[in-house]
Scaffold this motif. Structure first.
Motif, PDB file in Angstrom:
ATOM      1  N   ARG A 172      20.504  24.714  -7.754  1.00 37.34           N
ATOM      2  CA  ARG A 172      20.792  24.157  -6.511  1.00 37.34           C
ATOM      3  C   ARG A 172      19.479  24.381  -5.672  1.00 37.34           C
ATOM      4  O   ARG A 172      19.021  23.443  -4.731  1.00 37.34           O
ATOM      5  N   GLN A 175      16.615  22.162  -6.391  1.00 37.71           N
ATOM      6  CA  GLN A 175      16.535  20.836  -6.165  1.00 37.71           C
ATOM      7  C   GLN A 175      16.086  20.711  -4.430  1.00 37.71           C
ATOM      8  O   GLN A 175      15.708  19.494  -4.190  1.00 37.71           O
ATOM      9  N   ASN A 176      15.814  21.705  -3.642  1.00 36.80           N
ATOM     10  CA  ASN A 176      15.502  21.575  -2.373  1.00 36.80           C
ATOM     11  C   ASN A 176      14.282  22.157  -2.170  1.00 36.80           C
ATOM     12  O   ASN A 176      13.549  21.831  -1.144  1.00 36.80           O
ATOM     13  N   PHE A 177      13.764  23.103  -2.756  1.00 36.64           N
ATOM     14  CA  PHE A 177      12.611  23.885  -2.601  1.00 36.64           C
ATOM     15  C   PHE A 177      11.775  24.058  -3.781  1.00 36.64           C
ATOM     16  O   PHE A 177      12.260  23.789  -5.144  1.00 36.64           O
ATOM     17  N   GLN A 283      20.838  28.851   1.951  1.00 37.38           N
ATOM     18  CA  GLN A 283      20.437  27.555   2.659  1.00 37.38           C
ATOM     19  C   GLN A 283      20.234  27.641   4.132  1.00 37.38           C
ATOM     20  O   GLN A 283      19.231  27.138   4.756  1.00 37.38           O
ATOM     21  N   GLU A 287      16.383  27.327   5.714  1.00 36.49           N
ATOM     22  CA  GLU A 287      16.043  26.221   6.894  1.00 36.49           C
ATOM     23  C   GLU A 287      15.642  26.691   8.118  1.00 36.49           C
ATOM     24  O   GLU A 287      14.836  26.170   8.985  1.00 36.49           O
ATOM     25  N   GLN A 290      11.914  27.811   7.641  1.00 34.81           N
ATOM     26  CA  GLN A 290      11.007  26.551   7.562  1.00 34.81           C
ATOM     27  C   GLN A 290      10.907  25.908   9.029  1.00 34.81           C
ATOM     28  O   GLN A 290       9.763  25.443   9.292  1.00 34.81           O
TER      29      GLN A 290
END
Length: 636
Positions: A172, A175-177, A283, A287, A290
């Protein structure tokens, strides 16, 4: 079998059978069967009425005989589907007979079918009880097995939720980073380099597996109350650099004499305790980090533009603030607010400003940085393909189109991010000023009514407002419309007759212009009302040069005559003092024609004007009072 024997393969001849041999020795072959003929030949060998083993043996022998006969016969049959047709005809006959029997039994015109009496079956209650008991036991067993499956699935889901899988969480995260493996550790990247960012700050983070001990916050809860917590747990732990920890946001506001007018914050995280707990879910932690990187890149780009730009009033960059002059006496302040994590693990959050949040500025800051990233990665394709990368299509056509040096210089110039932000800030400030002036005039002036309609489709640096000036109950007689374009530092007004007036950012200029339009509207409405009442306009002037000098605008006046010419009404509108109405009448009421004066109109030359006490007149507004005045003078 001999050892020296040889296997011989026997194959059927490829050629067809010989049908006829002519006298000259020529052989005529039988044409090969088509697919339909071959299917017909095979269908003829099936007998659907025979199904026993003896009939099968007989069928096999008959098939062999038919094959022999077919081999002996050289001529093809006359119609290959003859047997199939006969069988279908027999089937149709049987179905027709069955249909006739059913119709006779149903309609009961020809024959009545009586049921045959039968002996009632013997009822055995115990047998029924045992049968029902057996059926209930079967249904109970099915329900119990389904309940056991649901319990097992729920227990498995609870076990997976309390003890998450490291590899599933890693999937997971991937999939985002972006992740990569360096020796024995997993390293990720938070930067926007793949989107076109050129920010040099490092945005790497490390991914490790969480400890599985009893004191870990990821362990299952021991009390029932703890199990009700909605706090997500994870099997992995992320480590973010210290400079990216905490909460960061951009604050933009206008400043005038150290008084904050408006404020806007950019991308403030919903959870102010992000990165405060080292073992929190990955998560929101990534975020928030970032978001800190994004705010730092945005502020760094704005600071770089502020230093490089050469403006009449230099921009100031002090610490985490950028101060730029927008309009005289008004400054735009852009600040970076970043609160890091202290040694005790708590996050000291900087409270946002108490002023209203400006979503337009927030969206603009996002949009400008995204556009900069897009320009860094999307360059115009060269034409031809061997040409250099970088020049736009307009610059490539500059040679064939014979573009001059000035246009070429305009092509090479581009606005920086800070210049675009300043232009949008100037437009927002001027739009607020215009809105305040129009609302104040609409509130103060009750006669006539001033309505403004703002266009919903605007650009970040241009807005449009339409102003209508009408009188209550007399909107069909006269309506004055204006269109105002609000730019960065100027206003462009377009009147109904097509005149274009350019004004500066000063609010007083717009106020004076609207006041002049209001009194011009009153004069036009009076003249239109006089035509409806049968009065005649003898003279009018929009730029009257008689009387005291007005501080802004000019006085306007008109002279109206009654239908008989015995009454005169003079109306004078001044932007400062208002409306003055005077009336005059003929000194002689009786007229006797003579040798010299033969018409009545020559008797109306004399008479002095008397001012009307306008505040004592009856009527709801100016036009209503003028209508009543004209009606009374006409009747008298």
């Amino acid at each position: 079998m001999s050892a020296y024997s040889v296997n011989i393969s026997v194959e059927a001849p490829v050629e067809n059978q010989i049908q006829e041999i002519t006298y000259d020795g020529q052989e005529i072959y039988t044409p090969p069967l088509t697919m339909s003929e071959h299917l017909t030949k095979l269908a003829q060998k099936i007998d659907f009425a025979k199904c026993g083993p003896e009939e099968l043996n007989k069928e096999i022998t008959e098939i062999d005989k038919n094959e022999d006969e077919a081999e002996q016969s050289t001529a093809p049959p006359l119609w290959p589907w003859d047997s199939v047709r006969n069988k279908l005809r027999n089937a149709l006959t049987e179905v027709s007979v069955l249909a006739d029997v059913l119709s006779i039994a149903k309609e009961k015109h020809y024959m009545v079918l009586d049921p045959v009496p039968q002996e009632p079956p013997e009822l055995k209650p115990m047998v029924q009880v045992y049968a029902r008991k057996k059926a209930l036991a079967g249904a109970a067993s099915v329900l119990l097995s389904g309940a056991d499956r649901l319990k097992n699935l729920q227990a498995e889901a609870l076990r997976n939720r309390t003890t998450p899988d490291f590899h599933i969480e890693l999937l997971r995260l991937r999939q985002n980073f972006r992740l990569k493996k360096v020796s024995n550790s997993i390293v990720g990247d938070l930067s926007y380099r793949t989107a076109g960012s050129k920010f040099a700050q490092n945005g790497t983070f490390e991914v490790t597996k969480a400890e599985e001990d009893g004191d870990s916050p990821l362990s299952p809860p021991c009390s029932p109350n703890a199990s009700l917590s909605n706090k997500p747990t994870s099997a992995l732990r992320v480590t973010v650099p210290s400079e990216l920890q905490g909460v960061a946001f951009i604050k933009v506001f206008f400043q005038k004499d150290q008084d904050s007018l408006t404020a806007a914050q950019l991308n403030l995280p919903s959870s102010s305790t992000a990165n405060a707990i080292p073992d929190m879910y990955w998560q929101p932690k990534l975020e928030a980090a970032q978001n800190v990187l994004f705010c730092k890149e945005l502020f760094n780009q704005l600071a770089k533009d502020a230093v490089q730009l050469q403006s009449p009033i230099p921009h100031i960059v002090v610490g985490n603030q950028i101060i730029a002059s927008v309009l005289p006496g008004i400054q735009l302040v852009i600040g970076l607010c970043h609160s890091g994590v202290s040694t005790d693990g708590k996050t000291a959050v900087v409270p946002p400003s108490s002023n209203g949040h400006d979503h337009v500025l927030e969206h603009s800051l996002h949009q400008l940085l995204r556009e900069l990233h897009h320009k860094n990665t999307h360059h115009p394709f060269p034409h031809p393909s061997s040409g250099p990368i970088g020049p736009s299509k307009r610059r490539r056509l500059a040679g064939p189109c014979a573009v001059d040096r000035e246009e070429l210089m305009q092509m090479t110039q581009s606005e920086t991010m800070l210049e675009q932000v300043i232009k949008q800030a100037q437009h927002i400030n001027l739009r607020d000023r215009t809105l305040f002036v129009l609302d104040r005039l609409a509130k103060d002036i009750k006669d006539p009514l001033i309505t403004s309609h703002w266009n919903a489709l605007n650009s970040p640096t241009q807005s449009c407002v339409k102003i209508n000036i009408v009188a209550h109950m007399y909107d069909t007689i006269c309506r004055t419309s204006l269109l105002i374009h609000v730019n960065e530092t100027t206003l462009k007004c377009i009147t109904r007759d097509g005149r274009v007036i350019h004004m500066s950012y000063e609010s007083q200029e717009l106020r004076d212009f609207i006041m002049c339009q209001v009194y011009l509207h009153q004069m036009t409405a009076v003249q239109n009302l006089a035509k409806c009442m049968g009065w005649q306009c003898l003279a009018n002037s929009a730029q009257l040069g008689v009387g005291a000098v007005e501080p802004f605008g000019n006085a306007s006046s008109c002279v109206l005559a009654s239908p008989t010419g015995e009454r005169l009404i003079s109306v004078r509108c001044e932007p400062k003092s208002g409306v003055h109405v005077t009336i005059a009448q003929s000194p002689r009421k009786d007229f006797f024609p003579g040798q010299l004066v033969k018409e009545r109109k020559w008797e109306n030359l004399g008479g002095s004007f008397k001012e009307v006490r306008w505040d004592k007149m009856e009527g709801k507004n100016f036009l209503n009072k003028m209508e009543l005045l004209m009606a009374s003078l006409t009747s008298s």
